[in-house]
Design an enzyme around this catalytic site. Sequence first.
Site, PDB file in Angstrom:
ATOM      1  N   LYS A 182       1.008  -1.168   0.345  1.00 21.73           N
ATOM      2  CA  LYS A 182      -0.146  -0.045   0.093  1.00 21.73           C
ATOM      3  C   LYS A 182       1.310   1.618   0.017  1.00 21.73           C
ATOM      4  O   LYS A 182       1.849   1.372   1.444  1.00 21.73           O
ATOM      5  CB  LYS A 182      -1.111   0.260   1.108  1.00 21.73           C
ATOM      6  CG  LYS A 182      -1.913  -0.661   1.401  1.00 21.73           C
ATOM      7  CD  LYS A 182      -2.762  -0.980   2.303  1.00 21.73           C
ATOM      8  CE  LYS A 182      -2.316  -1.581   3.527  1.00 21.73           C
ATOM      9  NZ  LYS A 182      -2.625  -1.916   4.947  1.00 21.73           N
ATOM     10  N   THR A 215      -8.447   9.687   8.680  1.00 23.36           N
ATOM     11  CA  THR A 215      -8.263   8.183   8.277  1.00 23.36           C
ATOM     12  C   THR A 215      -8.375   6.529   8.188  1.00 23.36           C
ATOM     13  O   THR A 215      -7.333   5.603   8.187  1.00 23.36           O
ATOM     14  CB  THR A 215      -7.083   8.364   6.795  1.00 23.36           C
ATOM     15  OG1 THR A 215      -5.702   8.839   7.724  1.00 23.36           O
ATOM     16  CG2 THR A 215      -7.433   9.457   5.461  1.00 23.36           C
ATOM     17  N   GLY A 217      -8.366   3.210  10.490  1.00 18.12           N
ATOM     18  CA  GLY A 217      -8.902   2.524  10.196  1.00 18.12           C
ATOM     19  C   GLY A 217      -9.004   2.269   7.980  1.00 18.12           C
ATOM     20  O   GLY A 217      -9.635   1.251   8.188  1.00 18.12           O
ATOM     21  N   THR A 218      -8.102   2.557   7.941  1.00 22.05           N
ATOM     22  CA  THR A 218      -7.889   2.642   6.129  1.00 22.05           C
ATOM     23  C   THR A 218      -7.414   1.189   6.434  1.00 22.05           C
ATOM     24  O   THR A 218      -7.606   0.500   4.991  1.00 22.05           O
ATOM     25  CB  THR A 218      -7.153   3.377   5.362  1.00 22.05           C
ATOM     26  OG1 THR A 218      -6.154   3.936   6.393  1.00 22.05           O
ATOM     27  CG2 THR A 218      -7.844   5.084   5.268  1.00 22.05           C
ATOM     28  N   GLY A 219      -6.453   0.690   6.847  1.00 22.71           N
ATOM     29  CA  GLY A 219      -5.606  -0.576   6.548  1.00 22.71           C
ATOM     30  C   GLY A 219      -6.306  -1.710   6.817  1.00 22.71           C
ATOM     31  O   GLY A 219      -6.233  -2.959   6.273  1.00 22.71           O
ATOM     32  N   CYS A 220      -7.193  -1.473   7.842  1.00 22.58           N
ATOM     33  CA  CYS A 220      -8.207  -2.981   8.886  1.00 22.58           C
ATOM     34  C   CYS A 220      -9.302  -2.756   7.308  1.00 22.58           C
ATOM     35  O   CYS A 220      -9.859  -4.491   7.284  1.00 22.58           O
ATOM     36  CB  CYS A 220      -9.391  -2.342   9.623  1.00 22.58           C
ATOM     37  SG  CYS A 220      -7.916  -1.976  11.072  1.00 22.58           S
TER      38      CYS A 220
END
Length: 271
Positions: A182, A215, A217-220
Site C-alpha cells: 500500500k 483516515t 482504519g484504512t488498513g483494517c
Amino acid sequence: MSELVSAAAPPPRVLTVAGSDSGGGAGIQADLKTMLAFGVHGMSVLTAVTAQNSRGVQGVWELPVEAVRAQYRSVVDDIGVQAVKTGMLSSAELVAAVAELLAGTKAPVVVDPVGVSKHGDPLLAASALDGLRTLLLPVATVATPNLDEVTQLTGVRVASEADLRRAADAVLEFGPRWVLVKGGHLPGEAAAVDLLTDGTEEHVLRAPRLDNRHTHGTGCTLASAVAAGLGKGQGVVEAVKAAKEYVTGAIAAGFALGTGIGPVDHAWRLR
C-alpha cells in the site's frame, strides 16, 4: 395455522482475528462494518482490547492465547468460514497460535501485518516480528503491508513508486501467495498507488489522493474488504480492486470525530 417459513441460506462467512478499537474506527469494529457493507456475515476472534480514541491508543490489554484459540475453534468448528482476515496480534505467542490455527483451516487468508496505529502507537512486540515473517506470512493468500510495515518486516525503504516492486519481492520471499504493498503514504505522488503482485502477475492500482486527514482504519478496512471478496468466491485481483474502490470512497467520506483523526466512513455507500 401459522405458515412455515424456511430459513434463508446463510451469506458467506468471514472471520476477523484482531484487536478491538473502542473508538470504533479500526480493528474488529472496522472489520465487521466493512464485512456488512460487502454483504457477508462477519465473525470475530478478539486478540486484544485497546483504550483508543481519535488522539491515539491509551492502553492495550492482550487476551490469553487460550482465549484466542477457544474463540477461533468455537466459530470455525461450528459455523464454518469462507475467508479469514488477521489484524493486530501484538505478541509472538499470539502470532504463533494464530498461524497454527490458520494452517489447519481450508479458507483464504488475508494478513494485515499491523505494526503501529495511525497515531504511531506500537501494536506489535518486536519479538513477534520473526514469527510474523516465518509462521504467519507463509499461510497468507494476500498480505497487505503499508510502507512502514514493509520496512519493519524486510528492511526495504520505499521512497518512490519505482521502489514498490522491490518491496513486494522482499515480502513475497516470506511465502504469501500475493502481496499488496500500500503506497498511500508515498511522498509527492499525485495518486494513491498500490502494487498487487504474486511475483509474476502485477497490477498497479491508482486512486485519487484525497485531501482528508480523517483516515483512521484504512488498513483494517482494506484487508477486510479483500477478505469479504475472497469469501464471496472472487479471485484475488477482483477482490483487491473492489476493496480499493470501497476504501477510496470511505476515505473521501471520512469524518471528524473527537479532537484528533477521525475514521473513514464505512457506510458511505448508504448515505
